[in-house]
Design an enzyme around this catalytic site. Structure first.
Site, short mmCIF file in Angstrom:
data_model
loop_
_atom_site.label_atom_id
_atom_site.label_comp_id
_atom_site.label_asym_id
_atom_site.label_seq_id
_atom_site.Cartn_x
_atom_site.Cartn_y
_atom_site.Cartn_z
N LYS A 171 0.86 -1.18 0.00
CA LYS A 171 0.00 0.00 0.00
C LYS A 171 0.90 1.23 0.00
CE LYS A 171 -1.59 2.84 2.76
NZ LYS A 171 -1.46 4.08 1.93
N GLU A 246 10.83 2.34 9.59
CA GLU A 246 11.76 3.39 9.16
C GLU A 246 11.03 4.70 9.38
OE1 GLU A 246 14.81 3.10 8.24
OE2 GLU A 246 14.99 0.96 7.88
N CYS A 280 13.84 12.03 4.91
CA CYS A 280 13.93 11.59 6.31
C CYS A 280 15.34 11.80 6.86
CB CYS A 280 13.53 10.13 6.42
SG CYS A 280 14.44 9.07 5.28
N GLU A 378 10.58 17.35 13.37
CA GLU A 378 10.84 17.15 11.95
C GLU A 378 9.93 18.09 11.16
OE1 GLU A 378 9.52 13.41 10.22
OE2 GLU A 378 11.49 13.17 9.32
P1 NAD Z 1 2.72 8.98 7.29
O1 NAD Z 1 3.12 8.28 8.54
O2 NAD Z 1 1.64 10.00 7.38
O3 NAD Z 1 2.23 7.95 6.19
C1 NAD Z 1 3.04 6.86 5.78
C2 NAD Z 1 2.15 5.75 5.27
O4 NAD Z 1 1.36 5.28 6.35
C3 NAD Z 1 1.18 6.17 4.16
O5 NAD Z 1 1.08 5.12 3.23
C4 NAD Z 1 -0.12 6.35 4.91
O6 NAD Z 1 -1.27 6.12 4.12
C5 NAD Z 1 0.00 5.27 5.97
N1 NAD Z 1 -0.82 5.50 7.17
C6 NAD Z 1 -1.31 6.66 7.66
N2 NAD Z 1 -2.03 6.42 8.79
C7 NAD Z 1 -1.98 5.09 8.99
C8 NAD Z 1 -2.51 4.23 9.98
N3 NAD Z 1 -3.24 4.68 11.00
N4 NAD Z 1 -2.26 2.89 9.87
C9 NAD Z 1 -1.51 2.42 8.86
N5 NAD Z 1 -0.99 3.18 7.90
C10 NAD Z 1 -1.20 4.50 7.97
O7 NAD Z 1 4.07 9.58 6.69
P2 NAD Z 1 4.23 10.46 5.39
O8 NAD Z 1 3.74 11.84 5.70
O9 NAD Z 1 3.70 9.75 4.21
O10 NAD Z 1 5.82 10.47 5.23
C11 NAD Z 1 6.67 11.33 5.89
C12 NAD Z 1 7.34 10.64 7.07
O11 NAD Z 1 8.03 9.47 6.62
C13 NAD Z 1 8.40 11.49 7.72
O12 NAD Z 1 8.27 11.40 9.11
C14 NAD Z 1 9.72 10.87 7.26
O13 NAD Z 1 10.81 11.09 8.10
C15 NAD Z 1 9.34 9.44 7.20
N6 NAD Z 1 10.27 8.73 6.33
C16 NAD Z 1 11.19 7.90 6.89
C17 NAD Z 1 12.10 7.23 6.08
C18 NAD Z 1 13.13 6.31 6.65
O14 NAD Z 1 13.66 5.52 5.89
N7 NAD Z 1 13.41 6.36 7.93
C19 NAD Z 1 12.06 7.42 4.71
C20 NAD Z 1 11.10 8.27 4.17
C21 NAD Z 1 10.20 8.91 5.00
#
Ligand code: NAD
Length: 471
Positions: A171, A246, A280, A378
């Protein structure tokens, strides 16, 4: 081309969703809607999970050599999508084509090639003193990915999971799901057996509970925000599922005392401003000697105007828009917060192109203390916080004074820089701009995550150990 953005890939076919509800994607450079994808229901997630579970026995018994052969074929097909990948990342993410060509495209091909090579080096069977230990697939893996590196995050999960004999329900982020279709289509056309990989699109808030609690799911591999990662893990642990996370970061870049900081500037800009700071690992806290602050300010003010902010489709553009209105509003609110916390805005803020799209100029705060919220949280935008230190010990303390531990960098005299790198609590540390090694493990200390992606360690994340004792 078999895929269409109005379908899901489940059980080896492009199928109609259970719903006519869709999510509209907006081009962040123009604010124009340009595509829709289905907004999956939990019933769609269950169909995908069941397909993955049905495919698991045969796929996990398929020899690695056969899985590798299929993956090589898929990669060759996927490479033919190069222009389309770059175009779609400009549209869905606002990623400038000059940046996208490598970061969002060619580097992902490199990653897949690396996983193919490294999978053949994973020790799948070992003799211990009185036992044989084998590495087996974990099972059905639910892969949930964020929007900021749409393809990169998908590649980091589904490629090693499949190579190690697992089956997958993917997803991707609802904001940037399009290039995942191209990758899944390539796997389909290469002949991956029905059900080994399944793709649904939609909101995590609606699908997360099903993916995290369904009894046929064995592992959740999640990349995204720390807040969602924690919530999802709590659900997954109710069924004692494997989790790999991650998460976010607030990474430090220590500039050790130097005559000249120019050599570190490209690494800094590449990390904190490119991809509009939506990275990130972004090195968002720049730690500089107090006595050199004026020199550093002058360097930043001289070099930042050379960065071109604008249309992602223009090859001269370095920095495109923020990926969405929500992200744009969030970053602007942090810029206001920084000023109200007493930091000095050296440059940046809303870009003149803002009337057309979600553009923010490379932004720098000075006179920042590490206790300010702009230094602790962040922001996920092109916002740099410059923090001064008096001694190298103090610099290390400030660097480590964060709930995160994803990334760090040090610039300076080599021996001193290496000794500082050893003291940093983070999963990655770059010394004097050393290039990333695609085979090295990637992941975070502290609240930046659990587990590792990349190379052999990333492959082993999708395996479990079985010890056999016989006479
Ligand atoms: P997010 O947590 O809002 O969403 C990530 C994913 O989780 C999306 O697919 C979203 O639909 C899903 N999601 C949202 N709510 C959910 C729930 N309750 N249950 C299950 N899935 C759910 O993050 P974002 O805004 O898409 O991405 C940005 C974040 O990702 C930043 O914090 C960034 O640091 C982090 N990030 C980390 C890495 C790493 O490798 N450490 C890499 C890229 C991004």
């Amino acid at each position: 081309m078999a895929y269409r953005f109005d379908s899901f890939y489940i059980g080896g076919a492009w199928v109609k969703p259970s719903t006519t509800d869709v999510l509209t994607l907006e081009n962040p450079a123009t604010r124009a809607p340009f595509a829709t994808v289905p907004d999956a229901t939990p019933a769609d997630a269950v169909a995908a999970i069941e397909a993955a579970a049905s495919a698991l026995p045969a796929w996990s018994a398929t020899p690695l050599a056969k899985r590798v052969e299929l993956m090589q074929k898929a990669l060759e097909i996927f490479k033919t999508y190069r222009d389309e990948i770059i175009r779609l990342e400009a549209l869905e993410l606002g990623a400038p084509v000059s940046y996208s060509a490598n970061a969002h495209c060619d580097y992902q091909f490199t990653r897949i090639e690396s996983y193919i090579r490294e999978s053949q080096k994973v020790v799948l069977e070992e003799q211990f003193e009185q036992s044989t230990v084998v590495r087996e697939p974990v099972g059905v893996i639910a892969c949930i990915t964020p929007w900021n590196y749409p393809l990169g995050q998908v590649v980091q999960k589904i490629i090693p999971a499949l190579l190690m004999g697992n089956t997958v329900v993917l997803k991707p982020s609802q904001h940037t799901p399009l290039t995942a279709y191209l990758l899944v289509d390539s796997l389909d056309r290469a002949g991956f057996p029905a059900g080994t990989v399944n793709l649904i699109t939609g909101r995590g808030s609606k699908l997360g509970d099903t993916l995290a609690t369904h009894p046929l799911v064995d592992m959740i591999s999640f990349t995204g925000s720390t807040a969602v990662g924690i919530k999802l893990s709590q659900k997954a642990l109710e069924g004692v599922k494997r989790i790999s996370l991650e998460l976010g970061g607030k990474s430090p870049f220590i500039w050790l005392p130097s005559e000249d900081y120019e050599a570190a500037i490209n690494q800094l800009f590449g990390s904190v401003f490119y991809n509009s700071g939506q990275t990130c690992t972004a090195l968002t806290r720049l730690l500089v000697p107090e006595s050199d602050l004026e020199k550093v300010k002058a360097l930043l003010l001289r070099r930042i105007p050379q960065l071109v902010v604008g249309d992602p489709m223009d090859p001269k553009t370095n920095i495109g828009p923020m990926a969405s209105k929500a992200q744009y509003d969030k970053v602007l609110s942090y810029i206001e917060l920084g000023q109200s916390e007493g930091a000095e805005l050296l440059c940046g803020g809303r870009a003149p192109e803002a009337g057309k799209g979600y553009f923010i100029k490379p932004t720098v705060f000075v006179n920042v203390t590490n206790s300010m919220r702009i230094a602790r949280e962040e922001i996920f935008g092109p916002v740099l916080c410059v923090i001064t230190y008096k001694t190298v010990d103090e610099a290390v303390d400030i660097a480590n004074d964060t709930p995160y531990g994803l990334n760090a960098a040090v610039f300076g005299e080599r021996e001193l820089a290496l000794s500082v790198a050893k003291r940093i609590k983070a999963g990655n540390v770059y010394v004097n701009g050393g290039p990333r090694d695609v085979t090295a493990p990637f992941g975070g200390y502290k609240q930046s995550g659990i587990g590792r992606e990349g190379g052999r360690y990333g492959l082993m994340e999708f395996t479990q150990l079985k010890a056999t004792f016989d006479r």
